[in-house]
Design an enzyme around this catalytic site. Structure first.
Site, PDB file in Angstrom:
ATOM      1  N   LYS A 153       0.825  -1.207   0.000  1.00  0.00           N
ATOM      2  CA  LYS A 153       0.000   0.000   0.000  1.00  0.00           C
ATOM      3  C   LYS A 153       0.863   1.262   0.000  1.00  0.00           C
ATOM      4  O   LYS A 153       1.992   1.278   0.500  1.00  0.00           O
ATOM      5  CB  LYS A 153      -0.934  -0.002   1.214  1.00  0.00           C
ATOM      6  CG  LYS A 153      -2.014  -1.083   1.169  1.00  0.00           C
ATOM      7  CD  LYS A 153      -3.074  -0.783   0.142  1.00  0.00           C
ATOM      8  CE  LYS A 153      -4.129  -1.874   0.020  1.00  0.00           C
ATOM      9  NZ  LYS A 153      -5.065  -1.942   1.146  1.00  0.00           N
ATOM     10  N   ARG A 199      -4.068 -10.306   3.975  1.00  0.00           N
ATOM     11  CA  ARG A 199      -4.204 -10.424   2.520  1.00  0.00           C
ATOM     12  C   ARG A 199      -2.934  -9.845   1.890  1.00  0.00           C
ATOM     13  O   ARG A 199      -2.653  -8.653   2.040  1.00  0.00           O
ATOM     14  CB  ARG A 199      -5.447  -9.666   2.052  1.00  0.00           C
ATOM     15  CG  ARG A 199      -5.714  -9.731   0.553  1.00  0.00           C
ATOM     16  CD  ARG A 199      -7.001  -8.977   0.224  1.00  0.00           C
ATOM     17  NE  ARG A 199      -7.304  -9.036  -1.200  1.00  0.00           N
ATOM     18  CZ  ARG A 199      -6.860  -8.185  -2.109  1.00  0.00           C
ATOM     19  NH1 ARG A 199      -6.072  -7.169  -1.730  1.00  0.00           N
ATOM     20  NH2 ARG A 199      -7.186  -8.316  -3.376  1.00  0.00           N
TER      21      ARG A 199
END
Length: 301
Positions: A227, A269
């Site tokens: 991210k 995840r």
């Protein structure tokens, strides 16, 4: 704790690693690498060799500003891969917000619906919602994620203020509504939605206060892999921080996954399965040697 899904009751007494399979040309970190059915199928098998516990298959990018994909295109991308993945002996999750894709995936034997819209999307021409699909299924798992606004606008006007109580209230209400429709809490997993309409500081607040942000008693999924917030806090490693390559996002991603598990996440995840498992093994080894603290003595008597 167990997460009940279509074919599996997933034991969450140890953290589970969900491997990402993006069947897309434009995902933010690996778009195009597994865009063909054959490449995506091979990637499923590779992730399992690395130790993935769950496969998460998606046919539409949800990166900031990503354009929507038609129903027909998404089905064409994911259904062949799902059809193969359900033969591999592990739980299969489908990353979608479209009710028709959810239904088609469950009809093929998929186990989990992983929805960034948390079953709230209302664009299906049939009038059916994701909630309708999940409620009608006897035991599929579902992951409800917090997202502010939508993928096209979420980062142009992110949330303001303390996000923790806002995320908690949102997830509490959705889980309560789903339970009220007959979906057992063991089927529900909650995701605070790292990067979905939050600032860098807000994302790290959700990590630090993860236990406050997600209602107690539910499975928790954390999605930190690659991210941009990780880039933002590590960009001094490169003169071009915003463009850090995938290999430079690996260590921050593994670190964030380990911290998420340490703070109570049950599922992470990730793109980098093997490396994440190694990091989690270090955490487990440390936790196995921790000595319970004795109650503090009352020195006032």
């Amino acid at each position: 704790m167990h997460w009940q899904t279509s074919r599996f009751s997933i034991d969450l007494s140890r953290p589970r690693v969900m491997g990402i399979v993006n069947v897309t040309p434009d995902s933010f970190s690996d778009g195009g690498q597994h865009a063909t059915s054959s490449a995506a199928m091979a990637h499923c098998e590779a992730l399992l060799r690395e130790g993935a516990d769950i496969l998460d298959i998606g046919g539409e990018s949800t990166r900031p500003g990503a354009p929507p994909v038609s129903l027909e295109e998404e089905l064409a991308r994911v259904l062949p891969v799902i059809r193969h993945a359900v033969t591999l002996g592990v739980p299969v999750s489908v990353d979608t917000y479209k009710p028709a894709v959810m239904q088609a995936a469950l009809d093929l034997g998929a186990d989990i619906i992983n929805d960034v819209w948390a079953l709230r999307w209302r664009g299906d021409t049939s009038g059916k919602t994701g909630q309708d699909v999940v409620v009608a299924h006897p035991n599929c798992g579902v992951c409800l994620m917090h997202m502010h606004r939508d993928p096209q606008t979420m980062q142009s006007a992110p949330m303001v203020g303390d996000v923790v109580p806002q995320v908690l209230s949102f997830l509490q209400q959705l889980a309560h509504d789903l339970k009220g429709l007959g979906v057992d809490s063991t089927r529900i997993c909650l995701d605070p939605g790292i990067g979905f309409g939050k600032t860098v500081a807000q994302n790290f607040s959700l990590l630090a206060r993860q236990a406050e942000a997600v209602p107690q008693g539910y499975a928790v999924l954390a999605g930190w892999s690659r991210k941009s917030s990780l880039v933002a806090v590590t960009q001094t490693a490169s003169p071009h921080g915003a463009g850090l390559g995938i290999e430079q996002r690996l260590a921050p991603s593994v670190t964030a996954a380990v911290l998420a598990v340490q703070n109570g996440a049950h599922v992470v995840r990730v793109h980098d399965v093997r490396e994440t498992i190694s990091g989690l093994r270090v955490l487990a080894a440390m936790q196995a040697e921790q000595v319970p603290q004795a109650p503090a003595r009352d020195l006032g008597s």
